[in-house]
Design a protein around this motif. Structure first.
Motif, PDB file in Angstrom:
ATOM      1  N   LEU A 223     -79.542   4.525  52.949  1.00 25.96           N
ATOM      2  CA  LEU A 223     -79.039   5.123  54.191  1.00 25.96           C
ATOM      3  C   LEU A 223     -78.859   6.630  54.032  1.00 25.96           C
ATOM      4  CD1 LEU A 223     -77.999   4.898  57.052  1.00 25.96           C
ATOM      5  CD2 LEU A 223     -75.746   4.252  56.153  1.00 25.96           C
ATOM      6  N   ALA A 224     -78.418   7.067  52.867  1.00 25.49           N
ATOM      7  CA  ALA A 224     -78.281   8.503  52.617  1.00 25.49           C
ATOM      8  C   ALA A 224     -79.644   9.192  52.696  1.00 25.49           C
ATOM      9  CB  ALA A 224     -77.648   8.739  51.244  1.00 25.49           C
ATOM     10  N   GLY A 225     -80.670   8.541  52.150  1.00 22.10           N
ATOM     11  CA  GLY A 225     -82.021   9.113  52.223  1.00 22.10           C
ATOM     12  C   GLY A 225     -82.524   9.221  53.643  1.00 22.10           C
ATOM     13  N   ILE A 226     -82.203   8.227  54.469  1.00 21.13           N
ATOM     14  CA  ILE A 226     -82.622   8.263  55.871  1.00 21.13           C
ATOM     15  C   ILE A 226     -81.857   9.343  56.624  1.00 21.13           C
ATOM     16  CG2 ILE A 226     -82.598   6.958  58.037  1.00 21.13           C
ATOM     17  CD1 ILE A 226     -83.140   4.448  56.334  1.00 21.13           C
ATOM     18  N   CYS A 227     -80.569   9.500  56.336  1.00 25.46           N
ATOM     19  CA  CYS A 227     -79.790  10.563  56.971  1.00 25.46           C
ATOM     20  C   CYS A 227     -80.362  11.937  56.631  1.00 25.46           C
ATOM     21  CB  CYS A 227     -78.327  10.480  56.523  1.00 25.46           C
ATOM     22  SG  CYS A 227     -77.410   9.078  57.211  1.00 25.46           S
ATOM     23  N   ASN A 228     -80.862  12.089  55.420  1.00 28.83           N
ATOM     24  CA  ASN A 228     -81.468  13.359  55.015  1.00 28.83           C
ATOM     25  C   ASN A 228     -82.678  13.692  55.878  1.00 28.83           C
ATOM     26  OD1 ASN A 228     -81.783  15.578  52.952  1.00 28.83           O
ATOM     27  ND2 ASN A 228     -83.772  14.564  52.738  1.00 28.83           N
ATOM     28  N   ALA A 229     -83.369  12.665  56.382  1.00 25.08           N
ATOM     29  CA  ALA A 229     -84.556  12.896  57.199  1.00 25.08           C
ATOM     30  C   ALA A 229     -84.225  13.450  58.574  1.00 25.08           C
ATOM     31  CB  ALA A 229     -85.336  11.586  57.354  1.00 25.08           C
TER      32      ALA A 229
ATOM     33  N   GLY B 205     -68.681   7.734  55.312  1.00 28.57           N
ATOM     34  CA  GLY B 205     -69.810   8.010  54.430  1.00 28.57           C
ATOM     35  C   GLY B 205     -71.041   8.448  55.188  1.00 28.57           C
ATOM     36  N   THR B 206     -71.327   7.780  56.310  1.00 23.49           N
ATOM     37  CA  THR B 206     -72.491   8.147  57.104  1.00 23.49           C
ATOM     38  C   THR B 206     -72.331   9.538  57.707  1.00 23.49           C
ATOM     39  OG1 THR B 206     -72.808   5.810  57.667  1.00 23.49           O
ATOM     40  CG2 THR B 206     -73.996   7.426  58.988  1.00 23.49           C
ATOM     41  N   SER B 207     -71.128   9.853  58.158  1.00 22.50           N
ATOM     42  CA  SER B 207     -70.863  11.182  58.724  1.00 22.50           C
ATOM     43  C   SER B 207     -71.045  12.270  57.671  1.00 22.50           C
ATOM     44  CB  SER B 207     -69.443  11.239  59.295  1.00 22.50           C
ATOM     45  OG  SER B 207     -69.270  10.293  60.331  1.00 22.50           O
ATOM     46  N   LEU B 208     -70.618  12.003  56.449  1.00 25.36           N
ATOM     47  CA  LEU B 208     -70.794  12.985  55.378  1.00 25.36           C
ATOM     48  C   LEU B 208     -72.279  13.225  55.096  1.00 25.36           C
ATOM     49  CD1 LEU B 208     -68.005  11.905  52.846  1.00 25.36           C
ATOM     50  CD2 LEU B 208     -68.013  13.916  54.344  1.00 25.36           C
TER      51      LEU B 208
ATOM     52  N   ALA C 141     -74.294  16.659  55.649  1.00 28.34           N
ATOM     53  CA  ALA C 141     -75.080  17.279  54.587  1.00 28.34           C
ATOM     54  C   ALA C 141     -76.452  17.689  55.097  1.00 28.34           C
ATOM     55  CB  ALA C 141     -75.226  16.309  53.414  1.00 28.34           C
ATOM     56  N   SER C 142     -77.091  16.815  55.867  1.00 26.09           N
ATOM     57  CA  SER C 142     -78.408  17.140  56.414  1.00 26.09           C
ATOM     58  C   SER C 142     -78.312  18.265  57.434  1.00 26.09           C
ATOM     59  CB  SER C 142     -79.046  15.903  57.048  1.00 26.09           C
ATOM     60  OG  SER C 142     -78.358  15.526  58.230  1.00 26.09           O
ATOM     61  N   PHE C 143     -77.172  18.388  58.113  1.00 28.52           N
ATOM     62  CA  PHE C 143     -76.940  19.464  59.075  1.00 28.52           C
ATOM     63  C   PHE C 143     -76.769  20.802  58.369  1.00 28.52           C
ATOM     64  CE2 PHE C 143     -73.938  22.033  61.582  1.00 28.52           C
ATOM     65  CZ  PHE C 143     -74.618  22.119  62.780  1.00 28.52           C
ATOM     66  N   SER C 144     -76.226  20.765  57.158  1.00 27.13           N
ATOM     67  CA  SER C 144     -75.974  21.997  56.412  1.00 27.13           C
ATOM     68  C   SER C 144     -77.264  22.729  56.052  1.00 27.13           C
ATOM     69  CB  SER C 144     -75.190  21.678  55.137  1.00 27.13           C
ATOM     70  OG  SER C 144     -74.977  22.838  54.349  1.00 27.13           O
ATOM     71  N   TYR C 145     -78.342  21.976  55.811  1.00 31.04           N
ATOM     72  CA  TYR C 145     -79.605  22.613  55.420  1.00 31.04           C
ATOM     73  C   TYR C 145     -80.138  23.571  56.480  1.00 31.04           C
ATOM     74  CZ  TYR C 145     -79.909  19.483  51.400  1.00 31.04           C
ATOM     75  OH  TYR C 145     -79.662  18.827  50.220  1.00 31.04           O
TER      76      TYR C 145
ATOM     77  N   PHE D  67     -75.236  18.995  48.520  1.00 32.46           N
ATOM     78  CA  PHE D  67     -75.303  18.150  47.332  1.00 32.46           C
ATOM     79  C   PHE D  67     -73.988  17.384  47.156  1.00 32.46           C
ATOM     80  CE2 PHE D  67     -78.605  20.898  44.843  1.00 32.46           C
ATOM     81  CZ  PHE D  67     -79.520  20.666  45.857  1.00 32.46           C
ATOM     82  N   SER D  68     -72.860  18.078  47.370  1.00 30.98           N
ATOM     83  CA  SER D  68     -71.555  17.432  47.215  1.00 30.98           C
ATOM     84  C   SER D  68     -71.325  16.388  48.298  1.00 30.98           C
ATOM     85  CB  SER D  68     -70.440  18.492  47.267  1.00 30.98           C
ATOM     86  OG  SER D  68     -70.558  19.421  46.207  1.00 30.98           O
ATOM     87  N   LEU D  69     -71.693  16.715  49.535  1.00 33.01           N
ATOM     88  CA  LEU D  69     -71.498  15.781  50.637  1.00 33.01           C
ATOM     89  C   LEU D  69     -72.309  14.505  50.434  1.00 33.01           C
ATOM     90  CD1 LEU D  69     -71.494  18.214  53.702  1.00 33.01           C
ATOM     91  CD2 LEU D  69     -69.541  16.949  52.762  1.00 33.01           C
ATOM     92  N   PHE D  70     -73.558  14.648  49.985  1.00 36.78           N
ATOM     93  CA  PHE D  70     -74.363  13.456  49.727  1.00 36.78           C
ATOM     94  C   PHE D  70     -73.755  12.623  48.606  1.00 36.78           C
ATOM     95  CE2 PHE D  70     -78.181  15.329  51.907  1.00 36.78           C
ATOM     96  CZ  PHE D  70     -78.397  14.254  52.758  1.00 36.78           C
ATOM     97  N   ALA D  71     -73.249  13.282  47.561  1.00 40.60           N
ATOM     98  CA  ALA D  71     -72.637  12.541  46.449  1.00 40.60           C
ATOM     99  C   ALA D  71     -71.402  11.778  46.930  1.00 40.60           C
ATOM    100  CB  ALA D  71     -72.276  13.500  45.318  1.00 40.60           C
ATOM    101  N   PHE D  72     -70.572  12.415  47.761  1.00 40.92           N
ATOM    102  CA  PHE D  72     -69.392  11.734  48.294  1.00 40.92           C
ATOM    103  C   PHE D  72     -69.791  10.593  49.226  1.00 40.92           C
ATOM    104  CE2 PHE D  72     -66.822  15.396  46.932  1.00 40.92           C
ATOM    105  CZ  PHE D  72     -65.663  14.754  46.525  1.00 40.92           C
ATOM    106  N   SER D  73     -70.834  10.805  50.019  1.00 45.41           N
ATOM    107  CA  SER D  73     -71.242   9.774  50.972  1.00 45.41           C
ATOM    108  C   SER D  73     -71.688   8.497  50.272  1.00 45.41           C
ATOM    109  CB  SER D  73     -72.373  10.290  51.866  1.00 45.41           C
ATOM    110  OG  SER D  73     -73.613  10.355  51.171  1.00 45.41           O
TER     111      SER D  73
END
Length: 345
Positions: free
Chosen positions: A109-115, A166-169, A173-177, A95-101
């Motif tokens: 782009l954050a939503g796509i990274c989550n996928a 930002g993209t790396s963060l 975040a998606s890797f953390s799940y 959650f924190s990483l996505f907020a920082f990103s």
């Protein structure tokens, strides 16, 4: 211990007001708009503050549900230790990483990274979980998915115009799940506590973690603009608390395979919301790459017909780590198994 701890209560069909398809749509919208809510929230509040507010509101919703169902918190020191780690990996950290990103990249782009989370999960499970067999189809899906990631990032342009940090963060975040899923699968899959009890404790612990960290790195906001404040509240109440309750209800009624399909709608909605409501730009490579990512993720989740024909996996062998893990509280593999059992009663 409440009776539901041994056998989690599953809403009966008679008590379900909305058809599961409508609830599926609501969950897709809520998770898709979560990235927009984060973007709006970080315009006035620090990322840690947005995450703390999100967790606090989400915990309040789950706590209210626990009170209504008279659920008790889990017992056992090691259970709380494992839940602390799970809360960090599945809630506080991503959650924190996505907020920082989203300070530097579009919400779309954050939503796509989550996928990409199922892709990371597939790669990790092949290494960490001996029961996940590397079939050719799943390995092909892994390769296709990461090809889609490179397309989204515009690798042929040398990542021109891309904010790498930002993209790396967001990708981290998606890797953390899936890392959290694997941990939960190894430590809490056989827990006798109910899904609601475990998640309530997990969210509460994640909230405490942010409550400790946030004052160390941020100062108290001088103002509380209405729109960003409402965005943070919606992120917690809808995107965290309510979303979890809807997700579990869907798993109980239609099974985890159908319920997890919501992950493939989330980036589409996140992109549409970002472009339409926030005026974010969109190049051709973003939707094309996202489609490739989702196709690869779908392949990594596919199983041979022989596996699909089995009536019920053994306890603790659900495909938790390789399932998508959207920006929402986790459901343990044991919970998913019980939910499927309950849905057949």
């Amino acid at each position: 211990m409440s009776s539901s701890a041994a056998s989690p209560s599953v809403p009966s069909p008679a008590r379900r007001v909305l058809d599961w398809r409508l609830r599926f749509g609501v969950l897709s919208l809520v998770w898709g708009f979560s990235f927009l809510f984060m973007k709006v929230g970080t315009e006035s509040f620090a990322p840690f503050q947005v995450t703390l507010g999100r967790l606090a509101f989400g915990t309040a919703v789950v706590a209210a549900a626990m009170a209504v169902k008279r659920e008790r918190l889990p017992r056992g020191a090691w259970t709380w230790v494992h839940l602390t780690v799970a809360g960090f990996l599945l809630n506080a950290l991503p959650f924190s990483l996505f907020a920082f990103s989203e300070l530097t990249i579009p919400s779309s782009l954050a939503g796509i990274c989550n996928a990409t989370s199922p892709l990371w999960g597939m790669a990790l499970s092949l290494v960490a979980l001996s029961e996940d067999r590397p079939t050719r189809r799943r390995v092909a899906g892994l390769g296709i998915g990461f090809l889609g990631v490179l397309t989204v990032l515009g690798v042929w342009q040398g990542f021109h115009g891309l904010d790498v940090t930002g993209t790396s963060l967001a990708l981290l975040a998606s890797f953390s799940y899936p890392v959290g899923w694997i941990y939960v699968r190894r430590t809490l899959a056989g827990s006798s506590h109910s899904h609601l009890s475990l998640t309530g404790a997990q969210l509460g612990l994640a909230t405490l973690q942010l409550a400790v960290v946030t004052p160390l790195f941020t100062s108290v906001p001088t103002s509380f603009p209405v729109l960003p404040l409402l965005a943070v509240a919606a992120l917690g109440v809808l995107g965290t608390g309510l979303a979890f309750l809807i997700q579990y209800d869907l798993v109980a009624e239609v099974g985890p395979t159908t319920a997890q399909m919501v992950t493939y709608f989330t980036p589409v909605i996140a992109t549409a919301a970002g472009v339409a409501l926030l005026g974010e730009s969109l190049s051709w490579s973003t939707p094309v790459g996202a489609a490739v990512v989702l196709a690869g993720a779908a392949l990594t989740q596919s199983r041979p017909r022989a596996d699909r024909g089995r009536s019920e996996p053994a306890p603790g062998t659900d495909r938790g780590p390789s399932e998508p893990a959207p920006v929402a509280p986790s459901v343990t593999p044991e919970t998913a198994r019980r939910a499927r059992q309950g849905s057949r009663v």
